[in-house]
Motif scaffolding. Structure first.
Motif, PDB file in Angstrom:
ATOM      1  N   THR A   1     -55.237  10.311 -50.483  1.00 16.05           N
ATOM      2  CA  THR A   1     -55.268   8.872 -50.224  1.00 16.05           C
ATOM      3  C   THR A   1     -54.132   8.463 -49.289  1.00 16.05           C
ATOM      4  O   THR A   1     -53.172   9.208 -49.070  1.00 16.05           O
ATOM      5  CB  THR A   1     -55.133   8.087 -51.526  1.00 16.05           C
ATOM      6  OG1 THR A   1     -53.807   8.282 -52.054  1.00 16.05           O
ATOM      7  CG2 THR A   1     -56.163   8.534 -52.564  1.00 16.05           C
ATOM      8  N   GLU A   2     -54.236   7.240 -48.762  1.00 14.08           N
ATOM      9  CA  GLU A   2     -53.176   6.708 -47.909  1.00 14.08           C
ATOM     10  C   GLU A   2     -51.861   6.599 -48.686  1.00 14.08           C
ATOM     11  O   GLU A   2     -50.782   6.876 -48.137  1.00 14.08           O
ATOM     12  CB  GLU A   2     -53.577   5.336 -47.359  1.00 14.08           C
ATOM     13  CG  GLU A   2     -54.793   5.357 -46.462  1.00 14.08           C
ATOM     14  CD  GLU A   2     -54.591   6.167 -45.182  1.00 14.08           C
ATOM     15  OE1 GLU A   2     -53.513   6.064 -44.570  1.00 14.08           O
ATOM     16  OE2 GLU A   2     -55.514   6.923 -44.811  1.00 14.08           O
ATOM     17  N   ASP A   3     -51.921   6.238 -49.944  1.00 11.03           N
ATOM     18  CA  ASP A   3     -50.696   6.140 -50.745  1.00 11.03           C
ATOM     19  C   ASP A   3     -50.073   7.518 -50.955  1.00 11.03           C
ATOM     20  O   ASP A   3     -48.835   7.663 -50.935  1.00 11.03           O
ATOM     21  CB  ASP A   3     -50.994   5.486 -52.096  1.00 11.03           C
ATOM     22  CG  ASP A   3     -49.724   5.176 -52.869  1.00 11.03           C
ATOM     23  OD1 ASP A   3     -48.916   4.364 -52.374  1.00 11.03           O
ATOM     24  OD2 ASP A   3     -49.536   5.749 -53.961  1.00 11.03           O
ATOM     25  N   GLU A   4     -50.903   8.534 -51.153  1.00  6.79           N
ATOM     26  CA  GLU A   4     -50.378   9.901 -51.312  1.00  6.79           C
ATOM     27  C   GLU A   4     -49.764  10.407 -50.005  1.00  6.79           C
ATOM     28  O   GLU A   4     -48.750  11.119 -50.022  1.00  6.79           O
ATOM     29  CB  GLU A   4     -51.501  10.821 -51.797  1.00  6.79           C
ATOM     30  CG  GLU A   4     -51.893  10.551 -53.246  1.00  6.79           C
ATOM     31  CD  GLU A   4     -53.246  11.120 -53.643  1.00  6.79           C
ATOM     32  OE1 GLU A   4     -53.578  11.060 -54.846  1.00  6.79           O
ATOM     33  OE2 GLU A   4     -53.985  11.624 -52.760  1.00  6.79           O
ATOM     34  N   ILE A   5     -50.347  10.028 -48.878  1.00  5.09           N
ATOM     35  CA  ILE A   5     -49.773  10.403 -47.582  1.00  5.09           C
ATOM     36  C   ILE A   5     -48.437   9.699 -47.379  1.00  5.09           C
ATOM     37  O   ILE A   5     -47.451  10.305 -46.929  1.00  5.09           O
ATOM     38  CB  ILE A   5     -50.749  10.052 -46.441  1.00  5.09           C
ATOM     39  CG1 ILE A   5     -52.020  10.901 -46.543  1.00  5.09           C
ATOM     40  CG2 ILE A   5     -50.087  10.256 -45.076  1.00  5.09           C
ATOM     41  CD1 ILE A   5     -53.149  10.433 -45.634  1.00  5.09           C
ATOM     42  N   ARG A   6     -48.382   8.403 -47.705  1.00  2.16           N
ATOM     43  CA  ARG A   6     -47.123   7.649 -47.595  1.00  2.16           C
ATOM     44  C   ARG A   6     -46.017   8.314 -48.393  1.00  2.16           C
ATOM     45  O   ARG A   6     -44.892   8.514 -47.891  1.00  2.16           O
ATOM     46  CB  ARG A   6     -47.333   6.203 -48.091  1.00  2.16           C
ATOM     47  CG  ARG A   6     -46.033   5.390 -48.145  1.00  2.16           C
ATOM     48  CD  ARG A   6     -46.127   4.231 -49.148  1.00  2.16           C
ATOM     49  NE  ARG A   6     -46.479   4.642 -50.497  1.00  2.16           N
ATOM     50  CZ  ARG A   6     -45.641   5.217 -51.346  1.00  2.16           C
ATOM     51  NH1 ARG A   6     -44.391   5.483 -51.005  1.00  2.16           N
ATOM     52  NH2 ARG A   6     -46.054   5.569 -52.554  1.00  2.16           N
ATOM     53  N   HIS A   7     -46.314   8.679 -49.615  1.00  5.03           N
ATOM     54  CA  HIS A   7     -45.310   9.313 -50.477  1.00  5.03           C
ATOM     55  C   HIS A   7     -44.848  10.645 -49.888  1.00  5.03           C
ATOM     56  O   HIS A   7     -43.642  10.945 -49.869  1.00  5.03           O
ATOM     57  CB  HIS A   7     -45.878   9.518 -51.876  1.00  5.03           C
ATOM     58  CG  HIS A   7     -44.949  10.241 -52.805  1.00  5.03           C
ATOM     59  ND1 HIS A   7     -43.678   9.807 -53.091  1.00  5.03           N
ATOM     60  CD2 HIS A   7     -45.118  11.411 -53.501  1.00  5.03           C
ATOM     61  CE1 HIS A   7     -43.093  10.651 -53.934  1.00  5.03           C
ATOM     62  NE2 HIS A   7     -43.939  11.628 -54.192  1.00  5.03           N
ATOM     63  N   ALA A   8     -45.782  11.433 -49.379  1.00  3.68           N
ATOM     64  CA  ALA A   8     -45.423  12.735 -48.802  1.00  3.68           C
ATOM     65  C   ALA A   8     -44.565  12.572 -47.551  1.00  3.68           C
ATOM     66  O   ALA A   8     -43.666  13.383 -47.289  1.00  3.68           O
ATOM     67  CB  ALA A   8     -46.682  13.539 -48.491  1.00  3.68           C
ATOM     68  N   MET A   9     -44.823  11.537 -46.754  1.00  2.41           N
ATOM     69  CA  MET A   9     -43.972  11.273 -45.592  1.00  2.41           C
ATOM     70  C   MET A   9     -42.541  10.965 -46.038  1.00  2.41           C
ATOM     71  O   MET A   9     -41.568  11.410 -45.406  1.00  2.41           O
ATOM     72  CB  MET A   9     -44.533  10.106 -44.776  1.00  2.41           C
ATOM     73  CG  MET A   9     -45.833  10.423 -44.060  1.00  2.41           C
ATOM     74  SD  MET A   9     -46.551   8.961 -43.222  1.00  2.41           S
ATOM     75  CE  MET A   9     -45.403   8.791 -41.842  1.00  2.41           C
ATOM     76  N   GLN A  10     -42.406  10.217 -47.115  1.00  2.88           N
ATOM     77  CA  GLN A  10     -41.081   9.929 -47.649  1.00  2.88           C
ATOM     78  C   GLN A  10     -40.393  11.195 -48.158  1.00  2.88           C
ATOM     79  O   GLN A  10     -39.203  11.411 -47.913  1.00  2.88           O
ATOM     80  CB  GLN A  10     -41.174   8.899 -48.774  1.00  2.88           C
ATOM     81  CG  GLN A  10     -41.510   7.491 -48.311  1.00  2.88           C
ATOM     82  CD  GLN A  10     -41.506   6.494 -49.454  1.00  2.88           C
ATOM     83  OE1 GLN A  10     -41.921   6.823 -50.582  1.00  2.88           O
ATOM     84  NE2 GLN A  10     -41.049   5.281 -49.199  1.00  2.88           N
ATOM     85  N   VAL A  11     -41.138  12.043 -48.837  1.00  3.81           N
ATOM     86  CA  VAL A  11     -40.573  13.308 -49.326  1.00  3.81           C
ATOM     87  C   VAL A  11     -40.055  14.150 -48.164  1.00  3.81           C
ATOM     88  O   VAL A  11     -38.946  14.692 -48.204  1.00  3.81           O
ATOM     89  CB  VAL A  11     -41.617  14.085 -50.154  1.00  3.81           C
ATOM     90  CG1 VAL A  11     -41.146  15.514 -50.419  1.00  3.81           C
ATOM     91  CG2 VAL A  11     -41.900  13.371 -51.466  1.00  3.81           C
TER      92      VAL A  11
END
Length: 335
Positions: free
Chosen positions: A256-266
């Protein structure tokens, strides 16, 4: 049309010294999550900031001397690679893109000297314009994914990953038109038939994912995404990347877009790396618990760094961002 390891080895010769041997480095944070070494193939370190240079160089360098110019459709990174390669050969480059391509990527291609044409609202429309230019202006089209030279160039990534770490248990590959996934899977399976190769993409407009499930290439609506490099169709007449992905990928997974956002932060806060949303879908799938449990080292491809920095800054500071008509809610990392 058959595609084999021999095509990858030929491409390796054509791109040598220009688009090869990027670092393959461990992520201590993601290694803890995986329970095994987690390694990142740093294609964001390419001269154009993305893995697409490999396939573009392979295809353009294979053209005969009497070719005057090339064209392609692109979500951004392929266009940068084709333009860079065309410059090496002294050729004209005309890059066709849809209105969904972020302005930062359009500007980056123009800066390299390409003739950029914004055509329609989808990559399929941009692809049709690129094909028209071949007839109208005598240009040669460089497909972003359905070309043996392009797939061969992308496949050198898999060859280098296994050359560096022959003990890899699993490779996570960002999945769009399938050129990268087809090349990496061909290389990896030729070297170790037991290795797992998993294609990962965003959950809106995932053309290859749906095509594999339908048993044939299909068209889907296109949507803006944090993983914009993974947008676009695979072409209803797809003759190479689709059958290779269908036959060699062990699985395909949506994030999901939220999972991608989180991975970018990681990636930024744990590994200190600026990467496009498309680059981190492997991490997103692992962090979301969507992958089978690894039994050994895991590798993924950090495909590019050519992102919109104001949007990136908002994501890193926990602000909401609008991606097309979708609002991705912000969250402060570690909060």
């Amino acid at each position: 049309m058959n595609f084999t390891l021999a095509d990858i080895l030929s491409a390796r010769h054509r791109i040598r010294g220009v688009a090869d041997n990027t670092p393959f480095i461990p992520s201590p944070f993601m290694s803890k999550v995986a329970g095994h070494d987690f390694l990142m193939k740093m294609e964001n370190m390419q001269p154009v900031g993305a893995f697409k240079l490999r396939g573009a160089m392979s295809a353009v360098m294979a053209l005969p001397d009497d070719v005057q110019g090339v064209t392609c459709c692109s979500t951004g990174n392929h266009g940068r690679g084709v333009t860079f390669a065309a410059n090496k050969r002294g050729m004209k480059a005309v890059i066709c893109m849809s209105k969904l391509v972020p302005q930062a990527k359009v500007d980056g291609i123009k800066a390299l000297g390409a003739d950029v044409r914004i055509i329609g609202a989808t990559q399929d429309e941009a692809m049709h314009e690129s094909q028209r230019l071949c007839d109208a202006e005598g240009l040669v089209e460089i497909s972003p994914f359905d070309d043996p030279h392009v797939i061969g160039g992308q496949g050198t990534i898999g060859f280098e990953m296994l050359e560096a770490r022959p003990d890899l248990d699993m490779i996570l590959v960002p999945l769009s038109g399938g050129g990268l996934a087809a090349g990496v899977a061909t290389a990896a399976k030729a070297i170790n038939q037991d290795i797992k190769v998993i294609g990962i993409t965003m959950d809106r407009g995932a053309a290859m994912y749906e095509s594999i499930r339908a048993g044939k290439p299909v068209e889907l609506p296109e949507y803006a995404s944090l993983a914009d490099s993974l947008g676009g169709g695979i072409g209803l007449e797809n003759r190479l990347s689709y059958p290779v992905c269908r036959d060699l990928l062990d699985d395909t997974i949506l994030v999901t877009e939220d999972e991608i956002r989180h991975a970018m932060q990681v990636m930024f806060f744990e590994d200190r790396i600026v990467a496009e949303g498309a680059s981190v879908v492997g991490q997103a799938a692992l962090l979301a618990g969507k992958l089978p449990q690894p039994t050994g080292p895991v590798g993924t491809v950090i495909t590019g760094r050519n992102l919109d920095m104001p949007t990136f800054a908002k994501i890193m500071t926990g602000q909401d961002v609008m991606i097309g008509d979708l609002e991705v809610k912000g969250k402060t990392y570690g909060a």
